[in-house]
Every structure is written in C-alpha cells, then in structure tokens.
Design a protein around this motif. Structure first.
Motif, short mmCIF file in Angstrom:
data_model
loop_
_atom_site.label_atom_id
_atom_site.label_comp_id
_atom_site.label_asym_id
_atom_site.label_seq_id
_atom_site.Cartn_x
_atom_site.Cartn_y
_atom_site.Cartn_z
N THR A 170 -24.85 -20.16 -7.36
CA THR A 170 -26.05 -20.61 -6.69
C THR A 170 -27.11 -19.65 -6.53
OG1 THR A 170 -25.43 -20.42 -4.62
CG2 THR A 170 -24.82 -22.60 -5.32
N ASN A 171 -26.94 -18.52 -6.56
CA ASN A 171 -27.84 -17.57 -6.33
C ASN A 171 -27.53 -16.31 -6.74
OD1 ASN A 171 -30.42 -16.21 -5.75
ND2 ASN A 171 -29.52 -15.72 -3.63
N PRO A 172 -27.20 -16.22 -8.37
CA PRO A 172 -26.51 -15.21 -9.23
C PRO A 172 -27.54 -13.81 -9.16
CG PRO A 172 -27.22 -16.64 -10.78
CD PRO A 172 -27.43 -17.31 -9.30
N SER A 173 -26.86 -12.66 -8.96
CA SER A 173 -27.47 -11.42 -9.25
C SER A 173 -27.57 -11.05 -10.70
CB SER A 173 -27.21 -10.16 -8.07
OG SER A 173 -28.03 -9.18 -8.46
N ALA A 174 -28.80 -10.67 -11.16
CA ALA A 174 -28.86 -10.17 -12.51
C ALA A 174 -27.96 -8.81 -12.62
CB ALA A 174 -30.34 -9.72 -12.92
N LEU A 176 -24.64 -7.57 -11.66
CA LEU A 176 -23.26 -7.93 -11.06
C LEU A 176 -22.95 -7.02 -9.76
CD1 LEU A 176 -21.57 -10.21 -11.18
CD2 LEU A 176 -20.00 -9.07 -13.08
N ALA A 177 -23.22 -5.85 -9.96
CA ALA A 177 -22.76 -5.05 -8.77
C ALA A 177 -23.35 -5.25 -7.42
CB ALA A 177 -23.06 -3.47 -9.09
N GLU A 178 -24.50 -6.05 -7.50
CA GLU A 178 -25.39 -6.40 -6.35
C GLU A 178 -25.01 -7.81 -5.99
OE1 GLU A 178 -26.86 -4.36 -4.36
OE2 GLU A 178 -26.11 -2.72 -5.83
N ASP A 179 -24.13 -8.63 -6.49
CA ASP A 179 -24.02 -10.01 -6.37
C ASP A 179 -23.49 -10.25 -4.94
OD1 ASP A 179 -23.69 -12.90 -8.08
OD2 ASP A 179 -22.15 -12.56 -6.64
N ARG A 180 -23.76 -11.17 -4.34
CA ARG A 180 -23.35 -11.52 -2.85
C ARG A 180 -21.88 -11.88 -3.00
NH1 ARG A 180 -24.49 -17.06 -0.97
NH2 ARG A 180 -25.17 -18.38 -2.91
N TRP A 181 -21.34 -12.47 -4.03
CA TRP A 181 -19.93 -13.07 -4.13
C TRP A 181 -19.13 -11.66 -4.41
CZ3 TRP A 181 -18.33 -18.18 -6.31
CH2 TRP A 181 -19.12 -19.52 -5.62
N LYS A 182 -19.69 -10.87 -5.04
CA LYS A 182 -18.88 -9.44 -5.13
C LYS A 182 -18.84 -8.60 -4.10
CE LYS A 182 -18.68 -4.89 -6.73
NZ LYS A 182 -18.66 -3.88 -5.97
N HIS A 183 -19.87 -8.78 -3.14
CA HIS A 183 -19.77 -8.05 -1.92
C HIS A 183 -18.72 -8.44 -1.06
CE1 HIS A 183 -24.37 -6.44 -2.11
NE2 HIS A 183 -23.28 -5.90 -3.04
N ARG A 184 -18.79 -9.86 -0.98
CA ARG A 184 -17.58 -10.66 -0.07
C ARG A 184 -16.17 -10.36 -0.59
NH1 ARG A 184 -19.94 -16.85 -0.09
NH2 ARG A 184 -21.97 -16.31 0.74
N PHE A 185 -15.96 -9.98 -1.86
CA PHE A 185 -14.75 -9.83 -2.48
C PHE A 185 -14.33 -8.46 -2.02
CE2 PHE A 185 -12.45 -7.77 -5.82
CZ PHE A 185 -11.32 -8.78 -6.28
N ASP A 186 -15.25 -7.60 -2.14
CA ASP A 186 -14.96 -6.05 -1.61
C ASP A 186 -14.65 -6.05 -0.17
OD1 ASP A 186 -15.24 -5.20 -4.06
OD2 ASP A 186 -17.30 -4.59 -3.87
N LEU A 187 -15.60 -6.93 0.65
CA LEU A 187 -15.36 -6.89 2.25
C LEU A 187 -14.03 -7.50 2.48
CD1 LEU A 187 -16.46 -6.46 4.82
CD2 LEU A 187 -17.58 -8.79 4.67
#
Length: 282
Positions: A170-174, A176-187
């Motif tokens: 819904t709100n992808p980042s150009a 990918l390293a800054e993508d909010r779902w990526k941050h959740r994955f790591d957290l």
C-alpha cells in the motif's frame, strides 16, 4: 550455518538446479545447517489478493522430497514447498538430511487471502537433528510471539523461519532497503530470537514474482538478538559460525526469559482450557 535469500518460481527443475548450486556452495563453506526460503520448490503465490495460481502440490513423501534429501547428504537442510495431503494443499516446510526427513511444519498463520490457496496448520513442534533441537515456522508465523515461544518451550535451540515476505503493497518504498515491511521483517527476526534466547535463521525469497517484490534480508541472529550475518535485500547467503549451546547458555545465564516466566499470571490458552476440561487426547 547459513540462511539463503534467492528467487524461485514454477519451474521445479530450475529450482532444483538453484538448490543444488546453493547446497554445493554451502558444503564448500563447511555449512552444517542450511535454511532455504518458503516455497523454494515451485515458487510462492503471484498475488496475495486471492485466486492466484498456486505452485505445484507435492507429495510429502514423494520423489521431490527424496531428491532434496539426496542433495543434502550429511547437511541439515530446511526448505519450503506446497504439500498435497488428504485432498488439501498446505504451505509447508520440511527438514531433511541424506538419511531422510527429520521434521515437518505446516504454516499456521495466513495473511490476507492466503487461505484461498492453502489450508492452515495447527501446531508448532521442535525435533532433534544432528545440529541440535530445531523448530520451523513459515513467514507470517513469526508475527505471533506464541509461535516462537511454543518452539522454545518445546526445547528448540535453533528456529528456522522460511519466508516469501514481500515489500509493502500500500505504501511501497522505491528503495527496498527502506521499505516498512522490510523493517518489520527484520524487527520480528531480532525480537523472536531475543525474547526466546534462541539461535534464529531467517531465509527469504528475493527478487520479484508476479505482483510481489520480496525483501530478501536473509540473516542469522544470535540468542541476544544480534545479527551475525545478513544478505541485505538482494540474493545471497548469510553465513555464521557459533557454538549453539554455549551461545544459549551465555544469553540465559543472568536474564533467563523462559526460566523467569510466570505462567500462573497469564490467561490460559484455548488448548489448555480444552485439556483441563476434556483431558489429553490419545
């Protein structure tokens, strides 16, 4: 040990060729435990909106699983696939060595419309392997603390989480390293390792498939929640070496999160209530 970020699709022969190369590279690096992504045999869904064509459904005791075990030889290999059982399809994982199957898991938690393609599993259980007592989960399972806690309470020293985790829809980042779902994955990876004081291997799909752009980010996390090795958002293999038992003992020496639990203060689960009323199922 190593966790993989790589692309897999519907071409099973190409998937096996990629797995063979990954296993060979791992063996050359002295790896004893290799974690491959969710759905690495046949690829994941092309969309999470429901109705997407799914991967080929495989017999859990069929030739593909035996082929994976043969590739593993003396290595412990965890991999995801679509399982056909009892007329149902499951998003499943299997742990093998050259001697055969060591353990299995069916994905319990289903995001968005994944339940249109798969039936759900109903348990988390650890099992013994040549590299230690191990538990498996798949992707969205790790968003629920109970998943990892159930495995830790069952004696898991190592948890392998296999994913096909995409970037935000819904709100992808150009970037990918800054993508909010990526941050959740790591957290989730770091939190689950820390709160259970276990070694955590996180494998994930990389690249794109259908409408999904996967965040990669395979990693090995120690029982203190520290990332020992990571691939970033691209394909690769995160490799780390540690004494699992020593790392766990060190982490739990002062602050033992499993030891210091207070179950008497927590509300009982539905299963615990059922057991209290009906008794254990035979």
């Amino acid at each position: 040990m190593a966790a993989v970020a790589a692309s897999f699709d519907r071409d099973l022969e190409a998937d096996f060729a990629r797995i063979e190369r990954l296993v060979a590279a791992a063996r050359a690096a002295g790896i004893r435990l290799l974690a491959l992504p969710e759905a690495c045999l046949g690829g994941y869904l092309s969309s999470l909106d429901g109705g997407a064509e799914g991967p080929p459904a495989l017999d859990p005791d069929g030739p593909e699983i035996r082929r994976l075990a043969a590739l593993a030889e003396d290595m412990v290999v965890c991999a995801g696939y679509c399982e056909e059982a009892g007329g149902r399809r499951y998003n499943s994982a299997v742990c093998v060595t050259g001697d055969g199957v060591l353990g299995r898991h069916r994905k319990v938690h289903q995001p968005l419309s994944e339940d249109a393609s798969y039936a759900a599993g109903d348990r988390f259980a650890a099992f013994d392997t040549p590299v230690g007592r191990l538990g498996m989960m798949i992707c969205y399972d790790k968003a629920f603390p109970e998943s990892a806690r159930a495995l830790a309470l069952d004696g898991a020293e190592i948890v392998v989480c296999m994913s096909a985790w995409p970037g935000s829809r819904t709100n992808p980042s150009a970037d990918l390293a800054e993508d909010r779902w990526k941050h959740r994955f790591d957290l989730f990876d770091r939190a689950r390792a820390l709160e259970n004081q276990v070694v955590w291997l996180s494998a994930n799909q990389a690249g794109s498939f259908g409408e999904l752009r996967f965040v990669g980010s395979a990693k090995v996390v120690d029982p203190a929640g520290e990332v020992l090795a990571a691939t970033g958002v691209g394909p690769g293999m995160a490799i780390a070496e540690l004494d699992v038992r020593q790392a766990i003992d060190t982490a739990r020496r002062a602050m033992g999160y499993l030891r210091d639990r207070r179950p008497d203060a927590y509300p009982p689960t539905a299963r615990e209530l059922a057991l209290a009323v009906e008794g254990p199922q035979r």
